[in-house]
Scaffold this motif. Structure first.
Motif, PDB file in Angstrom:
ATOM      1  N   VAL A 104       0.845  -1.200   0.000  1.00 33.22           N
ATOM      2  CA  VAL A 104       0.000   0.000   0.000  1.00 33.22           C
ATOM      3  C   VAL A 104       0.878   1.245   0.000  1.00 33.22           C
ATOM      4  N   LEU A 105       1.908   1.243   0.814  1.00 33.00           N
ATOM      5  CA  LEU A 105       2.820   2.385   0.870  1.00 33.00           C
ATOM      6  C   LEU A 105       3.533   2.566  -0.469  1.00 33.00           C
ATOM      7  N   GLU A 106       4.007   1.467  -1.035  1.00 29.18           N
ATOM      8  CA  GLU A 106       4.710   1.525  -2.321  1.00 29.18           C
ATOM      9  C   GLU A 106       3.810   2.057  -3.431  1.00 29.18           C
ATOM     10  N   TYR A 107       2.601   1.516  -3.527  1.00 31.33           N
ATOM     11  CA  TYR A 107       1.681   1.949  -4.575  1.00 31.33           C
ATOM     12  C   TYR A 107       1.197   3.383  -4.335  1.00 31.33           C
ATOM     13  N   GLY A 108       1.137   3.784  -3.086  1.00 33.08           N
ATOM     14  CA  GLY A 108       0.708   5.145  -2.757  1.00 33.08           C
ATOM     15  C   GLY A 108       1.721   6.202  -3.170  1.00 33.08           C
ATOM     16  N   GLN A 109       2.987   5.814  -3.292  1.00 38.68           N
ATOM     17  CA  GLN A 109       4.036   6.762  -3.662  1.00 38.68           C
ATOM     18  C   GLN A 109       4.244   6.833  -5.173  1.00 38.68           C
ATOM     19  N   SER A 110       3.617   5.934  -5.887  1.00 34.31           N
ATOM     20  CA  SER A 110       3.797   5.886  -7.339  1.00 34.31           C
ATOM     21  C   SER A 110       3.026   7.021  -8.010  1.00 34.31           C
ATOM     22  N   GLU A 111       3.621   7.566  -9.050  1.00 30.92           N
ATOM     23  CA  GLU A 111       2.981   8.638  -9.812  1.00 30.92           C
ATOM     24  C   GLU A 111       1.928   8.095 -10.775  1.00 30.92           C
ATOM     25  N   ARG A 112       2.078   6.870 -11.177  1.00 36.98           N
ATOM     26  CA  ARG A 112       1.137   6.304 -12.146  1.00 36.98           C
ATOM     27  C   ARG A 112       0.016   5.558 -11.425  1.00 36.98           C
ATOM     28  N   PRO A 113      -1.122   5.383 -12.088  1.00 34.74           N
ATOM     29  CA  PRO A 113      -2.252   4.670 -11.458  1.00 34.74           C
ATOM     30  C   PRO A 113      -1.896   3.203 -11.188  1.00 34.74           C
ATOM     31  N   ILE A 114      -2.501   2.669 -10.166  1.00 34.43           N
ATOM     32  CA  ILE A 114      -2.246   1.271  -9.804  1.00 34.43           C
ATOM     33  C   ILE A 114      -2.844   0.357 -10.873  1.00 34.43           C
ATOM     34  N   GLY A 115      -2.071  -0.616 -11.274  1.00 36.39           N
ATOM     35  CA  GLY A 115      -2.520  -1.535 -12.323  1.00 36.39           C
ATOM     36  C   GLY A 115      -3.456  -2.606 -11.788  1.00 36.39           C
ATOM     37  N   LYS A 116      -4.102  -3.274 -12.727  1.00 41.55           N
ATOM     38  CA  LYS A 116      -5.079  -4.314 -12.362  1.00 41.55           C
ATOM     39  C   LYS A 116      -4.424  -5.457 -11.584  1.00 41.55           C
ATOM     40  N   LEU A 117      -3.255  -5.893 -12.015  1.00 44.28           N
ATOM     41  CA  LEU A 117      -2.574  -6.997 -11.327  1.00 44.28           C
ATOM     42  C   LEU A 117      -2.179  -6.602  -9.901  1.00 44.28           C
ATOM     43  N   ALA A 118      -1.681  -5.376  -9.750  1.00 42.55           N
ATOM     44  CA  ALA A 118      -1.298  -4.910  -8.414  1.00 42.55           C
ATOM     45  C   ALA A 118      -2.522  -4.813  -7.513  1.00 42.55           C
ATOM     46  N   LEU A 119      -3.623  -4.329  -8.057  1.00 40.75           N
ATOM     47  CA  LEU A 119      -4.857  -4.223  -7.278  1.00 40.75           C
ATOM     48  C   LEU A 119      -5.362  -5.607  -6.874  1.00 40.75           C
ATOM     49  N   GLU A 120      -5.289  -6.561  -7.789  1.00 37.97           N
ATOM     50  CA  GLU A 120      -5.713  -7.935  -7.470  1.00 37.97           C
ATOM     51  C   GLU A 120      -4.818  -8.550  -6.398  1.00 37.97           C
TER      52      GLU A 120
END
Length: 158
Positions: A104-120
């Protein structure tokens, strides 16, 4: 789910049977049952109980039967638990929680939208954590109510 259904049935029984509510308020918890009826409840099946009980008493008997049956199955399924088994479960749960928080922390710092695989991946991990937490609570409850024994731990009697 079953407990919620049984509680809803109890509420409905209270609406349908005002005289039962009055009797319960008056301290007649046994509902005026005879000794024969009480013995049939202790020793008989649910079908036999249904023939002599009002709705509230019947649902209370179902709840009691559910608790007794679940306790018997827990004793059979769990047997004697080794403390190392519980330690391993706690460590696994902690690892999953840490991994989830890290993602969650890693994806929260990303500039790009979270991908489908990461969300799954996040969703699957969250579901596994919830299942482990639910199972852990069931095991702790079983230990506390004496339906599960832990090697080297005195059985609790609440």
């Amino acid at each position: 789910l079953m407990r919620g259904l049984l509680q809803a049935m109890l509420r409905q029984a209270e609406k349908v049977e005002p005289q039962l509510k009055a009797a319960l308020r008056g301290g007649q918890a046994a509902g005026g049952m005879t000794a024969r009826e009480r013995m049939a409840l202790r020793e008989g099946s649910i079908e036999e109980a249904a023939a002599i009980l009002n709705a509230r008493q019947f649902v209370q008997r179902l709840i009691e039967k559910d608790r007794e049956t679940t306790q018997a199955q827990m004793v059979w399924a769990l047997g004697r638990i080794e403390p190392t088994e519980l330690d391993a479960m706690v460590r696994q749960l902690a690892r999953m929680r840490g991994r989830y928080a890290s993602l969650v922390l890693e994806y929260g710092q990303s500039e790009r939208p979270i991908g489908k695989l990461a969300l799954e991946e996040l969703q699957g991990l969250r579901e596994r954590i919830a299942e482990f937490e639910h199972g852990f609570e069931m095991i702790k409850t079983a230990i506390l109510d004496g339906t599960a024994e832990v090697t080297g731990v005195k059985t609790a009697r609440l």
